[in-house]
Each structure stands twice: as structure tokens, then as C-alpha cells.
Design a protein around this motif. Structure first.
Motif, PDB file in Angstrom:
ATOM      1  N   LEU A  73       9.649 121.043  12.903  1.00 16.60           N
ATOM      2  CA  LEU A  73       8.959 120.015  13.674  1.00 16.60           C
ATOM      3  C   LEU A  73       7.845 119.377  12.853  1.00 16.60           C
ATOM      4  CD1 LEU A  73       8.649 121.878  17.101  1.00 16.60           C
ATOM      5  CD2 LEU A  73      10.303 120.117  16.471  1.00 16.60           C
ATOM      6  N   GLY A  74       7.027 120.226  12.236  1.00 18.33           N
ATOM      7  CA  GLY A  74       5.877 119.720  11.509  1.00 18.33           C
ATOM      8  C   GLY A  74       6.230 119.021  10.220  1.00 18.33           C
ATOM      9  N   TYR A  75       7.160 119.607   9.427  1.00  9.87           N
ATOM     10  CA  TYR A  75       7.479 119.019   8.133  1.00  9.87           C
ATOM     11  C   TYR A  75       8.298 117.743   8.268  1.00  9.87           C
ATOM     12  CZ  TYR A  75       8.355 118.835   3.136  1.00  9.87           C
ATOM     13  OH  TYR A  75       8.399 118.439   1.831  1.00  9.87           O
ATOM     14  N   GLY A  76       9.064 117.653   9.357  1.00 11.41           N
ATOM     15  CA  GLY A  76       9.754 116.390   9.615  1.00 11.41           C
ATOM     16  C   GLY A  76       8.748 115.273   9.807  1.00 11.41           C
ATOM     17  N   ALA A  77       7.728 115.536  10.649  1.00 15.72           N
ATOM     18  CA  ALA A  77       6.664 114.554  10.870  1.00 15.72           C
ATOM     19  C   ALA A  77       5.868 114.311   9.591  1.00 15.72           C
ATOM     20  CB  ALA A  77       5.744 115.033  11.984  1.00 15.72           C
ATOM     21  N   LEU A  78       5.604 115.393   8.847  1.00 12.20           N
ATOM     22  CA  LEU A  78       4.864 115.267   7.593  1.00 12.20           C
ATOM     23  C   LEU A  78       5.613 114.372   6.608  1.00 12.20           C
ATOM     24  CD1 LEU A  78       3.164 118.138   5.626  1.00 12.20           C
ATOM     25  CD2 LEU A  78       4.757 116.642   4.460  1.00 12.20           C
ATOM     26  N   ASN A  79       6.909 114.622   6.458  1.00  9.95           N
ATOM     27  CA  ASN A  79       7.708 113.841   5.510  1.00  9.95           C
ATOM     28  C   ASN A  79       7.768 112.376   5.918  1.00  9.95           C
ATOM     29  OD1 ASN A  79       8.878 114.901   3.109  1.00  9.95           O
ATOM     30  ND2 ASN A  79      10.875 114.154   3.780  1.00  9.95           N
ATOM     31  N   ALA A  80       7.856 112.141   7.237  1.00  7.77           N
ATOM     32  CA  ALA A  80       7.871 110.765   7.723  1.00  7.77           C
ATOM     33  C   ALA A  80       6.556 110.066   7.394  1.00  7.77           C
ATOM     34  CB  ALA A  80       8.115 110.757   9.234  1.00  7.77           C
ATOM     35  N   LEU A  81       5.445 110.745   7.673  1.00  6.13           N
ATOM     36  CA  LEU A  81       4.129 110.193   7.369  1.00  6.13           C
ATOM     37  C   LEU A  81       3.953 109.992   5.875  1.00  6.13           C
ATOM     38  CD1 LEU A  81       1.358 109.411   8.536  1.00  6.13           C
ATOM     39  CD2 LEU A  81       0.682 111.796   8.320  1.00  6.13           C
ATOM     40  N   LEU A  82       4.473 110.914   5.089  1.00  8.49           N
ATOM     41  CA  LEU A  82       4.373 110.842   3.634  1.00  8.49           C
ATOM     42  C   LEU A  82       5.057 109.591   3.090  1.00  8.49           C
ATOM     43  CD1 LEU A  82       3.813 112.142   0.810  1.00  8.49           C
ATOM     44  CD2 LEU A  82       6.020 113.288   1.056  1.00  8.49           C
ATOM     45  N   PHE A  83       6.304 109.371   3.497  1.00  6.62           N
ATOM     46  CA  PHE A  83       7.056 108.241   2.956  1.00  6.62           C
ATOM     47  C   PHE A  83       6.525 106.899   3.458  1.00  6.62           C
ATOM     48  CE2 PHE A  83      10.098 111.465   1.707  1.00  6.62           C
ATOM     49  CZ  PHE A  83      10.608 110.951   0.517  1.00  6.62           C
ATOM     50  N   VAL A  84       6.092 106.849   4.712  1.00 10.93           N
ATOM     51  CA  VAL A  84       5.514 105.613   5.238  1.00 10.93           C
ATOM     52  C   VAL A  84       4.245 105.267   4.465  1.00 10.93           C
ATOM     53  CG1 VAL A  84       4.371 104.561   7.228  1.00 10.93           C
ATOM     54  CG2 VAL A  84       6.517 105.807   7.544  1.00 10.93           C
ATOM     55  N   THR A  85       3.366 106.253   4.257  1.00 10.68           N
ATOM     56  CA  THR A  85       2.122 106.011   3.516  1.00 10.68           C
ATOM     57  C   THR A  85       2.402 105.635   2.072  1.00 10.68           C
ATOM     58  OG1 THR A  85       0.993 107.639   4.916  1.00 10.68           O
ATOM     59  CG2 THR A  85      -0.101 107.000   2.868  1.00 10.68           C
ATOM     60  N   TYR A  86       3.356 106.319   1.459  1.00 12.13           N
ATOM     61  CA  TYR A  86       3.724 106.024   0.071  1.00 12.13           C
ATOM     62  C   TYR A  86       4.193 104.575  -0.079  1.00 12.13           C
ATOM     63  CZ  TYR A  86       6.660 105.946  -4.135  1.00 12.13           C
ATOM     64  OH  TYR A  86       7.257 105.612  -5.332  1.00 12.13           O
ATOM     65  N   ASN A  87       5.110 104.164   0.783  1.00 10.77           N
ATOM     66  CA  ASN A  87       5.646 102.801   0.689  1.00 10.77           C
ATOM     67  C   ASN A  87       4.581 101.752   0.968  1.00 10.77           C
ATOM     68  OD1 ASN A  87       8.274 103.599   0.042  1.00 10.77           O
ATOM     69  ND2 ASN A  87       8.852 103.839   2.180  1.00 10.77           N
ATOM     70  N   ARG A  88       3.735 101.999   1.980  1.00 11.47           N
ATOM     71  CA  ARG A  88       2.691 101.011   2.314  1.00 11.47           C
ATOM     72  C   ARG A  88       1.634 100.935   1.215  1.00 11.47           C
ATOM     73  NH1 ARG A  88       6.385 100.961   4.824  1.00 11.47           N
ATOM     74  NH2 ARG A  88       6.717 100.761   7.077  1.00 11.47           N
ATOM     75  N   THR A  89       1.332 102.068   0.583  1.00 13.47           N
ATOM     76  CA  THR A  89       0.352 102.065  -0.504  1.00 13.47           C
ATOM     77  C   THR A  89       0.875 101.300  -1.706  1.00 13.47           C
ATOM     78  OG1 THR A  89      -0.493 104.230   0.207  1.00 13.47           O
ATOM     79  CG2 THR A  89      -1.067 103.505  -2.008  1.00 13.47           C
ATOM     80  N   LEU A  90       2.147 101.477  -2.020  1.00  8.39           N
ATOM     81  CA  LEU A  90       2.734 100.707  -3.123  1.00  8.39           C
ATOM     82  C   LEU A  90       2.689  99.208  -2.827  1.00  8.39           C
ATOM     83  CD1 LEU A  90       5.889 102.630  -4.450  1.00  8.39           C
ATOM     84  CD2 LEU A  90       3.772 102.112  -5.665  1.00  8.39           C
ATOM     85  N   GLU A  91       2.970  98.836  -1.583  1.00 10.66           N
ATOM     86  CA  GLU A  91       2.892  97.423  -1.210  1.00 10.66           C
ATOM     87  C   GLU A  91       1.466  96.905  -1.343  1.00 10.66           C
ATOM     88  OE1 GLU A  91       4.494  97.382   2.701  1.00 10.66           O
ATOM     89  OE2 GLU A  91       6.584  97.612   2.050  1.00 10.66           O
ATOM     90  N   ALA A  92       0.489  97.745  -0.960  1.00  4.90           N
ATOM     91  CA  ALA A  92      -0.918  97.353  -1.083  1.00  4.90           C
ATOM     92  C   ALA A  92      -1.318  97.186  -2.547  1.00  4.90           C
ATOM     93  CB  ALA A  92      -1.814  98.388  -0.412  1.00  4.90           C
TER      94      ALA A  92
END
Length: 312
Positions: A73-92
């Protein structure tokens, strides 16, 4: 929800299911044999266990999935948050997440993603590690219930500082090494089968690079989070304490006295003094095997899910 959220969530959950048995061995080897205690009632989150070997890490079939509920449960959410933040940071950073122009940007974006996941990774890791090193039949839910009952929300974030440092550094190298190997090994002329194989290889190599870069920090984190917890009798008292204590000191007269919880620096010094430099790399071999398998699958599923969700 965005495509990278669901792709990250599902790939993270799949990785936990595949890698949990080897993760149990890694956690028990890291925690060492310094926190040994007799089995206690199932409602108590004990973190004591006997020294383990590879074969002796599993005391029953249930051990294969011990501590996996919280990470799924936790790592699924963690991985989702990780990839979303990674992609948005690269765009920034004015870079393209699909094909980054500057590899250093992938390290920065990965580190940002790692810091963001702290709110999920700290409690998830604490619950998982305590359940995995338990000498009794203790589930993730009983560990979480016990921590909440006796320590409150703050109890879930013991070891949070070293966890956030591990995640920021580790995920920086995670995305950097994956993109570097992907850009080095793959080619637009590759067939679908060649691309799939190379993605698996790149994901596996990224997993190993990540753990090699932060393994000493992970050993310290594990020991901070699995400090001895059990019921005991306080000195000069006729009543048994109903509180869980972080650690204990035994006296020659058989009395047991509560001691304060050690921080990351104190844990590191104690481990080095008692077991030498090698303790900070204990379990690295089995962790590397697990990292290759889990991250190969995770990246392959992530890339596949992203392609599928972009089409739909």
C-alpha cells in the motif's frame, strides 16, 4: 490521476510482491543480533530475533510475505509520488522527462522525488522493518496499531532524518543511472524484444547502483527503526510497565532499566565500535540481487504502463 501516477503506483506494488522474501533477509542481516529478546504477545511489536542465515531467514511459509502489507500500500503510493515529482521537476528544469537532455537534471529531479516521498517512506519502512525482524507472528497491522497506541504519529517517523537522506541520494542515482544506461544501450533501430530486454537490464543496473550508493545509510536506518521494543519491569517497581520502551539496559541483579532511544549518529558509532566497517555493508549481496530483479520489473512495467496509458 495522471498516467505517471498510476504507472508508478502499479509498478511499485509489483516490485514489492516480487522482492519481499529477499527484502526480509536483507533487513534481518542489517539489524544484526544486538537486539535479541524472547517472543512476546502478538500485540507487541517486538524487534528482537536470533542471528539469521540465508536458509534460516524463513521460519514458516508466512514469513515470505511478512511485512509486505504496508509496503504494497505504502510503496505503491510512494512510487507514484516519486515518479510524478520526478517528471514535474524535470519539466520545471526545462527538460524532457521522456528523453532528458542533461543527465545531471535527472539526479536533481530524482533527489527531489526522494525528498517528497519521505512522508510515506518513513512510516512504511518503520512498520515493514519491525514486522520483518519480529521473532513472533507479528503482522504489519499489529505493528502499526502498537506504534500508534504507545507513541502516536511521531512514533512512525523515528529514523526520519536518515530515511530522507537515504531517499534523496539514492533516488538521485536511481534515475541518473537508469537514464544513462538507457541512452547508452538502447537504439531507435531496436526491435520490440530488444527494447524490452534492454529496459529490464537498465532497470536492474539502476537498482544496484542505487543501493550501492546508500547502503550504509540504509543499515543505520534499519537499526534506528528496529531498536529493541518489549515489555519489562522497571527497577524498584512491583508493577509491569504497560508502555513499550525503545531499549533496555540489564543490570547484574537482574533488574532492567529503560534507556533512551539512540539517534542515527549514536547507532552508527555503536555499530562501528562493536562490529567494524563491514557492518555497513552486511546484506549488500542479497540486496543487490533483489534490487536487480525488482527494479528490472518495476521499470519494465512503468514503461509499458506509460505507453498504454498515453494511448488511451
Amino acid at each position: 490521476m495522471s498516467a505517471d501516477f498510476w504507472a508508478g503506483y502499479l509498478s511499485g506494488a509489483a516490485g514489492i510482491l516480487i522482492g519481499n522474501p529477499l527484502d526480509i533477509i536483507k533487513t534481518r542481516l542489517q539489524a544484526g543480533s544486538s537486539a535479541v529478546t524472547a517472543p512476546v504477545p502478538e500485540t507487541t511489536a517486538t524487534t528482537g530475533f536470533r542471528p539469521v542465515t540465508f536458509q534460516g531467514a524463513f521460519d514458516s511459509a508466512r514469513t515470505l510475505v511478512r511485512g509486505s502489507a504496508a509496503p504494497i500500500l505504502g510503496y505503491g503510493a510512494l512510487n507514484a509520488l516519486l515518479f510524478v515529482t520526478y517528471n514535474r521537476t524535470l519539466e520545471a528544469l526545462d527538460d524532457n522527462p521522456l528523453l532528458p537532455k542533461k543527465l545531471f537534471n535527472t539526479w536533481i529531479a530524482g533527489a527531489a522525488g526522494g525528498l517528497t516521498t519521505f512522508v510515506v517512506s518513513a512510516p512504511t519502512e518503520l512498520i515493514k522493518c519491525r514486522a520483518q525482524v519480529s521473532s513472533g507472528s507479528v503482522s504489519s497491522w499489529s505493528v502499526a496499531r502498537d506504534v500508534w497506541k504507545h507513541e502516536g504519529i511521531r512514533g512512525f517517523y523515528h529514523g526520519g532524518g536518515v530515511t530522507s537522506a537515504r531517499d534523496a541520494i539514492g533516488y538521485g542515482f536511481y534515475f541518473y543511472s537508469y537514464e544513462w544506461s538507457k541512452q547508452t544501450l538502447t537504439s531507435p533501430t531496436d526491435t520490440d524484444h530488444q527494447t524490452a530486454f534492454k529496459i529490464l537490464l537498465c532497470g536492474g543496473l539502476a537498482g544496484i547502483a542505487t543501493w550501492v550508493s546508500v547502503f550504509p545509510l540504509d543499515v543505520i536506518k534499519t537499526r534506528v527503526q528496529t531498536q529493541l521494543l518489549h515489555h519489562h519491569t522497571l527497577p524498584h517497581s512491583t508493577e509491569h510497565s504497560t508502555l513499550l520502551q525503545p531499549s533496555t539496559l540489564a543490570h547484574s541483579d537482574g533488574e532492567v532499566q529503560a534507556s533512551r532511544r539512540l539517534n542515527s549518529i549514536a547507532i552508527a558509532k555503536q555499530a562501528y565500535r562493536n562490529e567494524g566497517t563491514g557492518v555497513f555493508f552486511r546484506g549488500l549481496g542479497v540486496c543487490s540481487v533483489r534490487a536487480f530483479i525488482v527494479n528490472a520489473v518495476q521499470w519494465a512495467m512503468y514503461e509499458w504502463m506509460m505507453q498504454l496509458l498515453r494511448k488511451t
